[in-house]
Write a protein that holds these residues in place. Sequence first.
Motif, mmCIF file in Angstrom:
data_model
loop_
_atom_site.group_PDB
_atom_site.id
_atom_site.type_symbol
_atom_site.label_atom_id
_atom_site.label_comp_id
_atom_site.label_asym_id
_atom_site.label_seq_id
_atom_site.Cartn_x
_atom_site.Cartn_y
_atom_site.Cartn_z
ATOM 1 N N ARG A 170 0.838 -1.210 0.000
ATOM 2 C CA ARG A 170 0.000 0.000 0.000
ATOM 3 C C ARG A 170 0.874 1.262 0.000
ATOM 4 O O ARG A 170 0.513 2.268 -0.590
ATOM 5 C CB ARG A 170 -0.930 0.013 1.211
ATOM 6 C CG ARG A 170 -1.936 -1.094 1.231
ATOM 7 C CD ARG A 170 -3.298 -0.550 0.873
ATOM 8 N NE ARG A 170 -4.270 -1.616 0.800
ATOM 9 C CZ ARG A 170 -5.296 -1.746 1.620
ATOM 10 N NH1 ARG A 170 -5.468 -0.886 2.595
ATOM 11 N NH2 ARG A 170 -6.151 -2.729 1.465
ATOM 12 N N LEU A 171 2.002 1.196 0.688
ATOM 13 C CA LEU A 171 2.927 2.324 0.704
ATOM 14 C C LEU A 171 3.503 2.539 -0.696
ATOM 15 O O LEU A 171 3.555 3.669 -1.190
ATOM 16 C CB LEU A 171 4.040 2.080 1.725
ATOM 17 C CG LEU A 171 5.081 3.184 1.876
ATOM 18 C CD1 LEU A 171 4.451 4.493 2.296
ATOM 19 C CD2 LEU A 171 6.143 2.749 2.889
ATOM 20 N N HIS A 172 3.906 1.460 -1.330
ATOM 21 C CA HIS A 172 4.439 1.522 -2.700
ATOM 22 C C HIS A 172 3.405 2.158 -3.633
ATOM 23 O O HIS A 172 3.727 3.045 -4.426
ATOM 24 C CB HIS A 172 4.809 0.112 -3.157
ATOM 25 C CG HIS A 172 5.511 0.068 -4.467
ATOM 26 N ND1 HIS A 172 6.877 0.006 -4.580
ATOM 27 C CD2 HIS A 172 5.035 0.090 -5.737
ATOM 28 C CE1 HIS A 172 7.212 -0.011 -5.857
ATOM 29 N NE2 HIS A 172 6.114 0.032 -6.575
ATOM 30 N N GLN A 173 2.161 1.716 -3.519
ATOM 31 C CA GLN A 173 1.090 2.248 -4.372
ATOM 32 C C GLN A 173 0.859 3.730 -4.108
ATOM 33 O O GLN A 173 0.640 4.514 -5.038
ATOM 34 C CB GLN A 173 -0.195 1.453 -4.146
ATOM 35 C CG GLN A 173 -0.102 0.023 -4.629
ATOM 36 C CD GLN A 173 -1.205 -0.870 -4.069
ATOM 37 O OE1 GLN A 173 -1.946 -0.477 -3.156
ATOM 38 N NE2 GLN A 173 -1.305 -2.079 -4.603
ATOM 39 N N ALA A 174 0.921 4.138 -2.845
ATOM 40 C CA ALA A 174 0.720 5.550 -2.500
ATOM 41 C C ALA A 174 1.841 6.414 -3.078
ATOM 42 O O ALA A 174 1.595 7.526 -3.557
ATOM 43 C CB ALA A 174 0.640 5.715 -0.989
#
Length: 183
Positions: A170-174
Motif C-alpha cells: 500500500r505504501l508503494h502504491q501511494a
Amino acid sequence: MTAPVKHDPLLKPDAATDHILGPASAEVTVIEYGDFECPSCGQSHAAVKIMLDHFGPKLRFVFRHYPQREIHPHAELAAEAAEAAGAQRMFWSFHDLLFAHQQQLQEKHLLDYAGDIGLDLPRYKAEMLDHVYLQRVQEHLAGARHLGIRSTPTFYVNGAVTDVSFGPQRLHQAIERALRAGG
C-alpha cells in the motif's frame, strides 16, 4: 488506503532535527513514525529499503521515533541509542542494526551494536547514562500524539497518512500515485 493530505508543519521534514534519506528535491516525501521493537515496523523496514532503491532520487524518507513503551519495553532506550549514534553521524547504520536485531534491544546489546559500527564508546556510554537524547525521542512522541497517531508503523506520503496494515505494498502504491499526481 490514503487519507486526505494534512498541512501540519510537523509533516515537513526538518534537516536540522530529522533523519532523512534522499534528496530535498525529491518529488515524494515519506515520513515514518516507527518503533524499533515493533514487528510490523521490522517488516516495513525491509520494504522501505526496497522502495528507496526502486524510486531513487524521486523519494525522500524520514524516520521519527514512536516507541510503544507499554508493549515494547526496550523501544525507548533503542530510540535514544539511535539518536546517540545519529550524533556521531551513524544513525542509519544503527537504525538498520536495530531492525535486524529486534529481539535483542537490551542495554548490553545496544552497547555491542555501538561498538560494531565504530561509535566513540566513551561518548556513547556517557550520553546514554545521562539520557541526553531522551528529550528528542519525547519530542517525536509528542508530535505523533499531536498528529493523532496510535500505532506503528504510521506512514505519511506527501502529508497523507497511508494505511499499511494490510502490507507495505500500500505504501508503494501511494508513492506511485503521488508521483503520477506530480509530487
